[in-house]
Design a protein around this motif. Structure first.
Motif, PDB file in Angstrom:
ATOM      1  N   LEU A  47       0.821  -1.212   0.000  1.00 54.12           N
ATOM      2  CA  LEU A  47       0.000   0.000   0.000  1.00 54.12           C
ATOM      3  C   LEU A  47       0.856   1.264   0.000  1.00 54.12           C
ATOM      4  O   LEU A  47       0.464   2.291  -0.561  1.00 54.12           O
ATOM      5  CB  LEU A  47      -0.940  -0.002   1.209  1.00 54.12           C
ATOM      6  CG  LEU A  47      -1.874  -1.207   1.329  1.00 54.12           C
ATOM      7  CD1 LEU A  47      -2.856  -1.001   2.480  1.00 54.12           C
ATOM      8  CD2 LEU A  47      -2.616  -1.457   0.025  1.00 54.12           C
ATOM      9  N   LYS A  48       2.028   1.190   0.615  1.00 56.64           N
ATOM     10  CA  LYS A  48       2.934   2.352   0.636  1.00 56.64           C
ATOM     11  C   LYS A  48       3.368   2.704  -0.795  1.00 56.64           C
ATOM     12  O   LYS A  48       3.338   3.887  -1.186  1.00 56.64           O
ATOM     13  CB  LYS A  48       4.152   2.044   1.500  1.00 56.64           C
ATOM     14  CG  LYS A  48       5.173   3.183   1.592  1.00 56.64           C
ATOM     15  CD  LYS A  48       6.304   2.801   2.533  1.00 56.64           C
ATOM     16  CE  LYS A  48       7.266   3.968   2.778  1.00 56.64           C
ATOM     17  NZ  LYS A  48       8.071   4.317   1.597  1.00 56.64           N
TER      18      LYS A  48
ATOM     19  N   ASP B 104      -2.324   7.412   6.555  1.00 57.13           N
ATOM     20  CA  ASP B 104      -0.974   6.977   6.197  1.00 57.13           C
ATOM     21  C   ASP B 104      -0.850   6.712   4.696  1.00 57.13           C
ATOM     22  O   ASP B 104       0.243   6.782   4.130  1.00 57.13           O
ATOM     23  CB  ASP B 104      -0.596   5.698   6.952  1.00 57.13           C
ATOM     24  CG  ASP B 104      -0.182   5.975   8.392  1.00 57.13           C
ATOM     25  OD1 ASP B 104       0.019   7.162   8.721  1.00 57.13           O
ATOM     26  OD2 ASP B 104      -0.052   5.011   9.170  1.00 57.13           O
ATOM     27  N   PHE B 105      -1.965   6.369   4.057  1.00 56.48           N
ATOM     28  CA  PHE B 105      -1.938   5.997   2.650  1.00 56.48           C
ATOM     29  C   PHE B 105      -2.994   6.783   1.873  1.00 56.48           C
ATOM     30  O   PHE B 105      -4.095   7.012   2.358  1.00 56.48           O
ATOM     31  CB  PHE B 105      -2.229   4.492   2.479  1.00 56.48           C
ATOM     32  CG  PHE B 105      -1.331   3.612   3.301  1.00 56.48           C
ATOM     33  CD1 PHE B 105       0.012   3.470   2.990  1.00 56.48           C
ATOM     34  CD2 PHE B 105      -1.840   2.938   4.402  1.00 56.48           C
ATOM     35  CE1 PHE B 105       0.836   2.663   3.761  1.00 56.48           C
ATOM     36  CE2 PHE B 105      -1.020   2.125   5.177  1.00 56.48           C
ATOM     37  CZ  PHE B 105       0.320   1.997   4.858  1.00 56.48           C
ATOM     38  N   ASP B 106      -2.611   7.174   0.663  1.00 55.50           N
ATOM     39  CA  ASP B 106      -3.554   7.816  -0.250  1.00 55.50           C
ATOM     40  C   ASP B 106      -3.759   6.872  -1.431  1.00 55.50           C
ATOM     41  O   ASP B 106      -2.918   6.779  -2.321  1.00 55.50           O
ATOM     42  CB  ASP B 106      -3.001   9.162  -0.731  1.00 55.50           C
ATOM     43  CG  ASP B 106      -3.896   9.816  -1.783  1.00 55.50           C
ATOM     44  OD1 ASP B 106      -4.992   9.282  -2.047  1.00 55.50           O
ATOM     45  OD2 ASP B 106      -3.485  10.848  -2.341  1.00 55.50           O
ATOM     46  N   LEU B 107      -4.867   6.158  -1.415  1.00 60.84           N
ATOM     47  CA  LEU B 107      -5.163   5.178  -2.458  1.00 60.84           C
ATOM     48  C   LEU B 107      -6.226   5.694  -3.419  1.00 60.84           C
ATOM     49  O   LEU B 107      -6.894   4.911  -4.098  1.00 60.84           O
ATOM     50  CB  LEU B 107      -5.615   3.861  -1.816  1.00 60.84           C
ATOM     51  CG  LEU B 107      -4.644   3.271  -0.779  1.00 60.84           C
ATOM     52  CD1 LEU B 107      -5.205   1.982  -0.202  1.00 60.84           C
ATOM     53  CD2 LEU B 107      -3.270   3.029  -1.383  1.00 60.84           C
ATOM     54  N   SER B 108      -6.363   7.001  -3.499  1.00 60.58           N
ATOM     55  CA  SER B 108      -7.449   7.586  -4.286  1.00 60.58           C
ATOM     56  C   SER B 108      -7.298   7.350  -5.789  1.00 60.58           C
ATOM     57  O   SER B 108      -8.284   7.424  -6.528  1.00 60.58           O
ATOM     58  CB  SER B 108      -7.541   9.087  -4.008  1.00 60.58           C
ATOM     59  OG  SER B 108      -6.322   9.738  -4.331  1.00 60.58           O
ATOM     60  N   LYS B 109      -6.099   7.073  -6.252  1.00 59.65           N
ATOM     61  CA  LYS B 109      -5.900   6.840  -7.689  1.00 59.65           C
ATOM     62  C   LYS B 109      -6.042   5.366  -8.076  1.00 59.65           C
ATOM     63  O   LYS B 109      -6.005   5.020  -9.263  1.00 59.65           O
ATOM     64  CB  LYS B 109      -4.530   7.364  -8.117  1.00 59.65           C
ATOM     65  CG  LYS B 109      -4.401   8.875  -8.022  1.00 59.65           C
ATOM     66  CD  LYS B 109      -3.057   9.356  -8.536  1.00 59.65           C
ATOM     67  CE  LYS B 109      -2.950  10.878  -8.444  1.00 59.65           C
ATOM     68  NZ  LYS B 109      -1.632  11.370  -8.919  1.00 59.65           N
ATOM     69  N   TRP B 110      -6.193   4.509  -7.082  1.00 55.92           N
ATOM     70  CA  TRP B 110      -6.314   3.069  -7.312  1.00 55.92           C
ATOM     71  C   TRP B 110      -7.718   2.789  -7.855  1.00 55.92           C
ATOM     72  O   TRP B 110      -8.667   2.689  -7.105  1.00 55.92           O
ATOM     73  CB  TRP B 110      -6.067   2.332  -6.003  1.00 55.92           C
ATOM     74  CG  TRP B 110      -5.954   0.836  -6.111  1.00 55.92           C
ATOM     75  CD1 TRP B 110      -5.928   0.079  -7.243  1.00 55.92           C
ATOM     76  CD2 TRP B 110      -5.824  -0.073  -5.010  1.00 55.92           C
ATOM     77  NE1 TRP B 110      -5.805  -1.246  -6.925  1.00 55.92           N
ATOM     78  CE2 TRP B 110      -5.738  -1.370  -5.572  1.00 55.92           C
ATOM     79  CE3 TRP B 110      -5.796   0.088  -3.626  1.00 55.92           C
ATOM     80  CZ2 TRP B 110      -5.611  -2.519  -4.765  1.00 55.92           C
ATOM     81  CZ3 TRP B 110      -5.659  -1.046  -2.834  1.00 55.92           C
ATOM     82  CH2 TRP B 110      -5.567  -2.341  -3.393  1.00 55.92           C
ATOM     83  N   ARG B 111      -7.841   2.645  -9.181  1.00 57.41           N
ATOM     84  CA  ARG B 111      -9.180   2.541  -9.782  1.00 57.41           C
ATOM     85  C   ARG B 111      -9.589   1.102 -10.084  1.00 57.41           C
ATOM     86  O   ARG B 111     -10.780   0.815 -10.245  1.00 57.41           O
ATOM     87  CB  ARG B 111      -9.263   3.380 -11.054  1.00 57.41           C
ATOM     88  CG  ARG B 111      -8.428   2.887 -12.218  1.00 57.41           C
ATOM     89  CD  ARG B 111      -8.661   3.724 -13.478  1.00 57.41           C
ATOM     90  NE  ARG B 111      -8.003   3.121 -14.634  1.00 57.41           N
ATOM     91  CZ  ARG B 111      -8.528   2.166 -15.380  1.00 57.41           C
ATOM     92  NH1 ARG B 111      -9.719   1.693 -15.101  1.00 57.41           N
ATOM     93  NH2 ARG B 111      -7.856   1.665 -16.401  1.00 57.41           N
TER      94      ARG B 111
END
Length: 305
Positions: A249-250, A281-288
């Protein structure tokens, strides 16, 4: 951007090599380790292909290789394509019942595939040499051993859609692993379906993977597909993920990954470790596209994730 309208793996890599994308590798803490642009990958593959054919290997010969998440594995896998050789990815030694069981499995796979050559990193070459004892595999060595071979002078063979691209072994969860040949035609059709319909890959997508490169989801989904789609891919090794699951995730977060896949347990183990992490801690907003497969899909784990 071209959406997989290639007939062979070679055509796909030749096209991808003209761009600026490629493979990147990260360590167990998610720090950048090294990169392998498609342009460099192609150049090193052609060089290796000339050395392999110069050493006497002929079109159709099988080359066994322990599938570590490394530049060397990719150079050998794709280098075999240019030489007309058939790569045979072998499993990495994780949870395989100890050294003797692992060496025995390697030996049976190499014998079944009729490997004419075999390659493993310096860390694993001892396993491979032991597995090759008594087999008719005349060339066994590290990547560096093969890189030092003299260049051959003959032209590289012509590769068609009907040539075998690789031999893949099943997981062996229900019986001894069974080898299956995949032609360039079938690989191209498989990848085309993933790119155009399954994932709908587009220019600017970025893949992140910790999956082993000897199984379908890792090899086809997160190695061959990126080449056919000219898509950059960030790799964390499977052992590093096993030790530090949140490194997945990092890397996704810091690089803006848009596509990543995992079996159910990958999402589950991240949940367990994330109990000690903060939501920001994680920005997963682009994970489509978050893919899942390889084992039973459990809705409760996905909902919690």
């Amino acid at each position: 951007f071209r959406s997989a309208d290639f007939r062979t793996v070679i055509e796909a890599l030749d096209y991808a090599a003209a761009g600026e994308t490629g493979f990147c590798f990260y360590d167990s803490r998610g720090s950048f380790a090294n990169s392998l642009p498609f342009s460099e990958l192609r150049a090193r593959c052609v060089d290796l292909a000339r050395r392999l054919t110069g050493a006497g290997l002929k079109k159709g010969d099988r080359v066994a290789m322990i599938a570590e998440t490394s530049s060397d594995f990719l150079i050998f896998f794709f280098g075999c394509q240019y030489a007309g050789l058939i790569p045979v990815p072998l499993p990495y030694p994780m949870h395989l019942g100890g050294k003797d069981a692992y060496v025995g499995q390697l030996s049976r796979m190499m014998q079944s595939a009729r490997a004419a050559a075999a390659v493993a990193s310096a860390d694993l070459i001892g396993y491979l040499r032991e597995a090759a004892l008594g087999l008719q595999t005349p060339m066994v060595g590290t990547p560096e051993d093969f890189y030092r071979l003299p260049l051959g002078e003959a032209n590289l063979p012509r590769i068609t859609e009907d040539d075998i691209c690789y031999i893949q072994y099943s997981s062996g969860s229900t019986r001894f692993p069974h080898g299956v040949s995949a032609s360039h035609r079938s690989v191209s059709a498989n990848v085309r379906g993933i790119i155009r319909h399954g994932v709908q890959i587009r220019a600017g997508d970025r893949c992140t993977s910790w999956l082993p490169l000897y199984h379908d989801m890792g090899l086809v989904g997160c190695c061959l597909t990126p080449v056919f789609a000219q898509m950059s891919t960030d790799y964390v090794s499977t052992p590093d993920f096993a030790r530090r699951p949140l490194v997945w995730l990092k890397v996704l977060s810091e690089n803006g990954g848009t596509i990543s896949f995992s079996p159910t347990f990958g999402y589950d183990v991240c949940l367990r470790r994330a109990a000690r992490a903060r939501a920001d801690d994680f920005d997963l907003s682009k994970w489509r596209v978050a893919g899942i497969g390889g084992e039973m899909v459990r809705a409760d784990i996905l909902e919690r994730f």
